[in-house]
Every structure is written in structure tokens, then in C-alpha cells.
Write an enzyme that holds these catalytic residues in place. Structure first.
Site, mmCIF file in Angstrom:
data_model
loop_
_atom_site.group_PDB
_atom_site.id
_atom_site.type_symbol
_atom_site.label_atom_id
_atom_site.label_comp_id
_atom_site.label_asym_id
_atom_site.label_seq_id
_atom_site.Cartn_x
_atom_site.Cartn_y
_atom_site.Cartn_z
ATOM 1 N N LYS A 153 -7.273 -11.131 1.307
ATOM 2 C CA LYS A 153 -7.116 -12.059 0.483
ATOM 3 C C LYS A 153 -6.501 -12.892 2.097
ATOM 4 C CE LYS A 153 -7.095 -16.462 -1.561
ATOM 5 N NZ LYS A 153 -8.427 -17.177 -1.156
ATOM 6 N N ARG A 181 11.194 3.198 10.833
ATOM 7 C CA ARG A 181 11.653 3.282 12.097
ATOM 8 C C ARG A 181 12.676 2.304 12.672
ATOM 9 N NH1 ARG A 181 9.680 -0.602 14.522
ATOM 10 N NH2 ARG A 181 6.986 -1.315 14.508
#
Ligand code: ADP
Length: 447
Positions: free
Chosen positions: A201, A291
Site C-alpha cells: 500500500k 549498521r
């Protein structure tokens, strides 16, 4: 604890990691391309190794050279920073095979989160709210139409292997679907060598809100609150805030706890960021970055926790230094990314910085690898520094930011500083009233 960390990066983040390692009494090794011989991180590191010519693929992305640099210098761990090899599962695996610690999660966790369909499936399984859409890749137009009709238009087609905002196409109605599907698929194939796409969506006016998490790799997880990075241009973050002006403390702990539990259950190790779109009080997972992020600094400002210290502790097997109960949020922080770019067109502006003067005073932090007389090489990204401002509340933070921007001097090149001077005086920004389209609309109006 590690004896020697090799920093497989450049610029401000290489310096950021170097500072944390020095504080912990760990030796540092800088690696650099021939274009970066004069860089600050090279000057300040205990040792440095030249790993190749300027193009990143021959130097900062060259795994063999970096592993060789570890062996020459005897480094027992590698911090990848962000970008470059920081989300490269193969790099993590190769280091492990050489008995060198990758300061980050396992190669397997990087792999899962690097594949968007797999990441979404995993997020859903871990109880993280996701955007309604196809269960996995869509095989043909018929299936795409069925899914789109079910979730309702507009929809967005996204590449499973996507990144950097590429391979995404919006279809407003069923009439657009065929074209959007074909374009997204061919873009994805060309950019990533994988043309698998899925449907979601399309949210029309969301904010970008991301949660900073940490896992100890042994079943414990914590969250360090959220950051609002809605001010973006071409999907690049420009200005980030912690906490989000849009969330209340109940929403903060609800989404934070969901994320902390998810990383605990995953057995995740190290720092990570779970990114959401946020609309009408609902969160929708878009991706997880495995990270350290550029904007980790604002989380450090409001929690007082050094995230790189924490990454190094966790990677060395020392566990997290804090439990969820120890983590408190103080005041408000904003980061402005100072890029060597034209502030209106965002065209890169490499060259020599003739004069560089940074602001100071209470609540001001500047993370930058540049200095007066530094020549910006044209080969890498254009971030030259980050201005991070902290105040007891958002109003104080904005007052301080306005003052700090006035003091900041970068001569000889164009930078995005004038854009921030404009933003800090804008009533929508003052009210925290913006979504992910605000900045591009604002820039279009100004032209
Ligand atoms: P990438 O990894 O390529 O950056 P993301 O999934 O993080 O891809 O999405 C990048 C940006 O695309 C988001 O920050 C948002 O602006 C937009 N986007 C992605 N999915 C949707 C969606 N379902 N609805 C609206 N915008 C979206």
C-alpha cells in the site's frame, strides 16, 4: 577486548570510530585510497595503509586489500562505518573465516535484512507492524492486480533487492499498474541483477521514523528511542531529530519495546535501525539497517550513550553496558547534514575549503573530517560534516541551532548551510509539522 581495530571507511565516520577506539585504549589502523592520503582519519590513526586508487570499487570496496591490510597490521577487528562494506554479508563472512571480528551483526542477519521480501517476512514474524501488501514477490500482472485490489490503491511496487530508493514505482489506479510493474521490474533487473518485485500500500503523507536498537547476540535487546528523518530529498535524509516531534511517550515506548523484543528474539548482535513510515498513529516497517547510521549522533545526544563504544563492547563479547531501565531520554537533538553541494540544486561542489570554522558552546557537536585547506576529492559522497545540537527541549534546541548555523563558516565551496538557515526559520519546521514530502515541495516552491 580488541588490541587493534582497522577502520574500513573514510571521512567523518572514520574519525568518529577512531575517537571511540582511542578512548577505549585500542590501537587504530586507517585505510585510504590514494585520493585520501591527507585525510584527517589517516593523520590521527596509529597506522595507515593505502589500499588502492580513488574509485571506491578499487579501494574502500576492495575486500582483498582490506583483509590484506588487517594481516599486515595485525588488526583483530574491523569497524565498517556506514556505506561501503558495512552491509556486505560476504565481507562479514570472509573476516570471520580469517578470525578477524567484524564489528556488526552476523553475515546471516545482514543477508536477511538485505533482501526486502525476506526482511519484511522476518519483521512480521517477530511482531513488527508492516505495510499491507503481497506476501512475497508477485509473479505476474494478474496476481499484482488481485493484491492491489485487496489492499486498495494507490500502491507501490518495490524491488526485493532494492536500495537507495531505486526500483520503486507508484500506481495510483489499476490503469497505471501494468506500466508500473514493468518499469519497476526492468529497473530492478538493471540495477540489482534481480527483477523480483513486491507490492505495498502506498502511504500518502507519512513521516519517516526509525528506532535505534542494540542486541547483545545472546538474546538481550534494548531500544534507544526513535529519530524522525522525514526531511528528505530524493530519499536522502537532510535533517534529523530525536525524539520525533510527532510521537508521545506512550507511542515511543510501545514501538521501542516491539523493536527491542524483536532483536532479542532474533539473537541479533550489535547496533541496528528499524525504519518505519508513520501515518495516523500507525507504524509500518520498511527496512532494517544492520549498521551504525549517519544520524546516530542525535541518539547519543539524548541518551548520553556512546553507540560506537557499545558496538565495540558487544562485538568483543563484553555485552551491553546498559539495560532498558538504564536508558533515559534527555531533551531534544537535531542533526544537519552539511554537504558540499549547491543548497538549491544539490549538485556536488568539490574543491578546496579555503576556510573552515565550526561553532562551539554548550550543546554543540560537530563531526567532520575536513579542515581549512582540505581539498574535497570528487570520488565519494558529498557529506563534509554534521552539526548536532542538543537542548533541554525542542525550543531551546532550535534557538541554539539558529545561533550555531550563524557561526558556521565554510569558504571556497558551496554547502547546504544556507538551506538549514532557511529551514530553522520556517514556521512548519518550528512546529514540527512536516512529512516525507515537505522538503521537496518547499524546494519546488522556492525555485
Ligand atoms: P530503499 O532501501 O531503496 O531506500 P525503502 O524501502 O527504505 O527503500 O524506501 C525508501 C523510501 O521510499 C521511503 O523512505 C519512502 O519515502 C518511500 N516509500 C517506501 N515504501 C513506501 C510506501 N509503502 N508508501 C509510501 N512511500 C514509501
Amino acid at each position: 577486548m580488541f588490541q587493534k581495530i582497522l577502520i574500513a571507511n573514510r571521512g567523518e565516520i572514520a574519525l568518529r570510530v577512531l575517537r571511540a577506539a582511542k578512548e577505549l585504549g585500542i590501537q587504530t589502523v586507517a585505510v585510504h585510497s590514494t585520493a585520501d592520503a591527507d585525510a584527517m582519519h589517516v593523520r590521527l590513526a596509529d597506522e595507515s595503509v593505502c589500499i588502492g586508487p580513488p574509485p571506491s570499487r578499487d579501494s574502500y570496496l576492495n575486500i582483498h586489500q582490506i583483509v590484506a591490510a588487517c594481516e599486515i597490521t595485525g588488526a583483530d577487528a574491523v569497524h565498517p562505518g556506514y556505506g561501503f562494506l558495512s552491509e556486505n554479508a560476504k565481507f562479514a563472512d570472509i573476516l570471520a573465516a580469517h578470525n578477524i571480528t567484524f564489528i556488526g551483526p552476523s553475515g546471516d542477519h545482514i543477508r536477511i535484512m538485505g533482501d526486502k521480501i525476506e526482511a519484511k517476512r522476518t519483521a512480521k514474524r517477530l511482531g513488527i507492524p508492516v505495510v499491507p501488501g503481497s506476501e512475497g514477490a508477485v509473479s505476474d500482472e494478474k496476481e499484482a492486480k488481485r493484491v492491489a485490489a485487496e489492499i486498495g490503491y494507490p500502491v507501490i511496487i518495490k524491488a526485493s533487492a532494492g536500495g537507495g530508493g531505486r526500483g520503486m514505482k507508484v500506481a495510483l489506479t489499476e490503469a497505471d499498474l501494468e506500466m508500473a510493474l514493468a518499469t519497476a521490474r526492468s529497473e530492478a533487473g538493471a540495477a540489482f541483477g534481480d527483477d523480483a518485485v513486491y507490492i505495498e500500500k502506498y502511504l500518502q503523507k507519512p513521516r519517516h521514523i526509525e528506532v535505534q536498537i542494540f542486541g547483545d547476540g545472546a538474546g538481550k535487546g534494548v531500544h534507544l528511542g526513535e529519530r524522525d528523518c522525514s526531511l528528505q530529498r530524493r530519499h536522502q535524509k537532510v535533517w534529523e531529530e530525536a525524539n520525533s516531534p510527532a510521537l508521545n511517550s506512550e507511542e515511543r515506548s510501545r514501538i521501542g519495546d516491539i523493536c527491542a523484543n524483536a532483536v532479542a528474539n532474533l539473537g541479533y548482535s550489535g547496533a541496528g535501525t528499524i525504519e518505519f513510515l508513520y501515518e495516523n498513529g500507525e507504524f509500518y516497517f520498511i527496512e532494517m539497517n544492520t549498521r551504525l547510521q549517519v544520524e546516530h549522533t542525535i541518539t547519543e545526544a539524548i541518551t548520553g550513550i556512546d553507540l560506537v563504544h557499545e558496538q565495540i563492547r558487544v562485538a568483543s563479547g563484553g555485552g551491553l553496558s546498559v539495560t532498558q531501565n538504564d536508558i533515559r531520554f534527555h531533551g531534544h537533538a537535531i542533526e544537519c547534514r552539511i554537504n558540499a553541494e549547491d543548497p538549491r540544486t544539490f549538485v556536488p561542489s568539490p574543491g578546496t575549503i579555503t576556510h573552515f570554522h565550526t561553532p562551539g558552546g554548550l550543546g554543540i557537536r560537530v563531526d567532520s573530517g575536513v579542515y581549512s585547506g582540505y581539498r574535497i576529492p570528487p570520488y565519494y559522497d558529498s557529506l563534509i560534516g554534521k552539526l548536532i545540537v542538543h537542548g533541554r527541549n525542542r525550543v531551546e534546541c532550535m534557538m541554539r541551532l539558529r545561533r550555531a548555523l550563524d557561526e558556521f563558516v565554510v569558504d571556497g565551496i558551496k554547502t547546504t548551510l544556507p538551506l538549514f538557515r532557511e529551514l530553522v526559520g520556517n514556521p512548519d519546521i518550528a512546529n514540527g509539522d512536516y512529512d516525507i514530502h515537505w522538503l521537496e515541495k518547499h524546494l519546488a516552491k522556492g525555485e
